[in-house]
Design an enzyme around this catalytic site. Structure first.
Site, PDB file in Angstrom:
ATOM      1  CG  ASP A  19      -4.220  -5.876   0.333  1.00  0.00           C
ATOM      2  OD1 ASP A  19      -3.864  -5.928   1.525  1.00  0.00           O
ATOM      3  OD2 ASP A  19      -4.307  -4.809  -0.308  1.00  0.00           O
TER       4      ASP A  19
ATOM      5  CE1 TYR B 159       0.113   0.241  10.569  1.00  0.00           C
ATOM      6  CE2 TYR B 159       0.445   2.102   9.115  1.00  0.00           C
ATOM      7  CZ  TYR B 159      -0.279   0.993   9.494  1.00  0.00           C
ATOM      8  OH  TYR B 159      -1.411   0.653   8.793  1.00  0.00           O
TER       9      TYR B 159
ATOM     10  CG  HIS C  64      -1.857  -1.085   1.317  1.00  0.00           C
ATOM     11  ND1 HIS C  64      -2.455  -1.473   2.490  1.00  0.00           N
ATOM     12  CD2 HIS C  64      -2.320  -1.946   0.375  1.00  0.00           C
ATOM     13  CE1 HIS C  64      -3.252  -2.501   2.263  1.00  0.00           C
ATOM     14  NE2 HIS C  64      -3.180  -2.820   0.977  1.00  0.00           N
TER      15      HIS C  64
ATOM     16  CE  LYS D 161       2.240   3.742   4.686  1.00  0.00           C
ATOM     17  NZ  LYS D 161       1.841   2.701   3.723  1.00  0.00           N
TER      18      LYS D 161
HETATM   19  C1  LIG Z   1      -4.852   2.760   6.610  1.00  0.00           C
HETATM   20  C2  LIG Z   1      -6.137   3.249   7.227  1.00  0.00           C
HETATM   21  C3  LIG Z   1      -7.317   2.532   7.100  1.00  0.00           C
HETATM   22  N1  LIG Z   1      -8.464   3.010   7.678  1.00  0.00           N
HETATM   23  C4  LIG Z   1      -9.673   2.206   7.557  1.00  0.00           C
HETATM   24  C5  LIG Z   1     -10.086   1.904   6.129  1.00  0.00           C
HETATM   25  C6  LIG Z   1     -10.697   0.529   6.218  1.00  0.00           C
HETATM   26  O1  LIG Z   1     -12.077   0.632   6.504  1.00  0.00           O
HETATM   27  C7  LIG Z   1     -10.008  -0.130   7.402  1.00  0.00           C
HETATM   28  C8  LIG Z   1      -8.941  -1.133   6.996  1.00  0.00           C
HETATM   29  O2  LIG Z   1      -8.087  -0.493   6.070  1.00  0.00           O
HETATM   30  P1  LIG Z   1      -7.069  -1.363   5.228  1.00  0.00           P
HETATM   31  O3  LIG Z   1      -7.728  -2.638   4.798  1.00  0.00           O
HETATM   32  O4  LIG Z   1      -6.453  -0.474   4.171  1.00  0.00           O
HETATM   33  O5  LIG Z   1      -5.958  -1.682   6.331  1.00  0.00           O
HETATM   34  P2  LIG Z   1      -4.587  -2.455   6.057  1.00  0.00           P
HETATM   35  O6  LIG Z   1      -4.766  -3.532   5.038  1.00  0.00           O
HETATM   36  O7  LIG Z   1      -4.039  -2.780   7.386  1.00  0.00           O
HETATM   37  O8  LIG Z   1      -3.670  -1.356   5.352  1.00  0.00           O
HETATM   38  C9  LIG Z   1      -2.602  -0.727   6.042  1.00  0.00           C
HETATM   39  O9  LIG Z   1      -1.539  -1.628   6.101  1.00  0.00           O
HETATM   40  C10 LIG Z   1      -0.501  -1.480   5.155  1.00  0.00           C
HETATM   41  C11 LIG Z   1       0.626  -2.391   5.543  1.00  0.00           C
HETATM   42  C12 LIG Z   1      -0.036  -0.083   5.055  1.00  0.00           C
HETATM   43  O10 LIG Z   1       1.139   0.207   4.837  1.00  0.00           O
HETATM   44  C13 LIG Z   1      -1.011   1.000   5.189  1.00  0.00           C
HETATM   45  O11 LIG Z   1      -0.639   1.826   6.265  1.00  0.00           O
HETATM   46  C14 LIG Z   1      -2.391   0.596   5.352  1.00  0.00           C
HETATM   47  O12 LIG Z   1      -2.908   0.576   4.048  1.00  0.00           O
HETATM   48  O13 LIG Z   1      -9.395   0.947   8.143  1.00  0.00           O
HETATM   49  C15 LIG Z   1      -8.507   4.197   8.374  1.00  0.00           C
HETATM   50  O14 LIG Z   1      -9.567   4.614   8.871  1.00  0.00           O
HETATM   51  N2  LIG Z   1      -7.355   4.929   8.495  1.00  0.00           N
HETATM   52  C16 LIG Z   1      -6.168   4.497   7.957  1.00  0.00           C
HETATM   53  O15 LIG Z   1      -5.140   5.176   8.124  1.00  0.00           O
END
Ligand SMILES: Cc1cn([C@H]2C[C@H](O)[C@@H](COP(=O)(O)OP(=O)(O)O[C@H]3O[C@H](C)C(=O)[C@H](O)[C@H]3O)O2)c(=O)[nH]c1=O
Length: 190
Positions: free
Chosen positions: A170, A132, A62, A72
């Site tokens: 993903d 993070y 991401h 980050k």
């Molecule tokens: C990143 C983020 C997400 N969200 C909400 C959006 C979605 O409803 C939920 C899960 O989001 P996501 O599936 O994108 O989360 P991860 O798959 O853990 O993604 C993260 O993990 C990878 C390793 C990364 O480097 C990024 O920081 C980030 O994209 O949290 C938020 O409200 N705020 C935020 O800053």
């Protein structure tokens, strides 16, 4: 705190000093003046935390597009991860290359992933928590991804990619070859 520049010099592994005693341990995990001196004048505006229940959970690759690109500072506060940063700065001599580090609650190591890099991790044990700090706020409009198993990036994950636990998002991220110019490389220190 030790700072170790990895094979892609802008990515830095931070190794805090652990003070152990009969109660457990203490360590300083962040000092602004030291970080600014050793890494650069970045300001963190948001802290994130995720829990992944299963071994082999892969979150990423991401990144956020300019003007909301994020740096980050990643740490593992429970369990263990293989943390990966991919250089996606057009014009960079290391474009498309990646570096990885094992971050665990035990070693306390942290990885600095600069703006212009895609980030992902794979959990190495169950119930892994990742914490993070980021240098810009979450912006869904600027949130982008790349395929974790893109052969042009060639990340060697610790288990067969078919066994990875992934979000729906993903499972269908684009390939690096379809990215275009998301970031441009500046020879000045990032
Ligand atoms: C990143 C983020 C997400 N969200 C909400 C959006 C979605 O409803 C939920 C899960 O989001 P996501 O599936 O994108 O989360 P991860 O798959 O853990 O993604 C993260 O993990 C990878 C390793 C990364 O480097 C990024 O920081 C980030 O994209 O949290 C938020 O409200 N705020 C935020 O800053």
């Amino acid at each position: 705190m030790q700072f170790e520049r990895l094979d892609i010099a802008d990515v830095v592994l931070l190794k805090p000093k652990k003070f152990g005693d009969a109660r457990g341990y203490f360590m300083e995990t962040f000092r602004r003046n030291l970080f600014e001196e050793m890494v650069g004048p970045y300001q963190f505006v948001q802290d994130n935390q995720s829990l992944s229940a299963d071994v082999g959970t892969i979150r990423g690759l991401h990144f956020q597009l300019e003007p909301r690109a994020q740096g980050k500072l990643v740490s593992c506060i429970a369990g263990a991860i293989l943390d990966v940063a991919v250089d996606i700065r057009s014009g960079s001599p290391t474009y498309g290359r990646h570096v990885a580090a094992e971050l665990t609650a035990e070693n306390g190591h942290m990885l600095w992933v600069p703006p212009g890099f895609a980030h992902a991790f794979c959990t190495l044990v169950a119930d892994t928590k990742v914490s993070y700090k980021v240098t810009d706020y979450y912006s869904p409009e600027h949130d982008r991804g790349l395929a974790f198993d893109d052969p042009d990036i060639g990340i060697e994950w610790p288990m067969p990619t078919g066994q990875a636990v992934l979000s729906g998002k993903d499972k269908q991220q684009p390939k690096l070859r379809d990215l275009g110019t998301a970031f441009t490389f500046s020879s000045a220190a990032s």
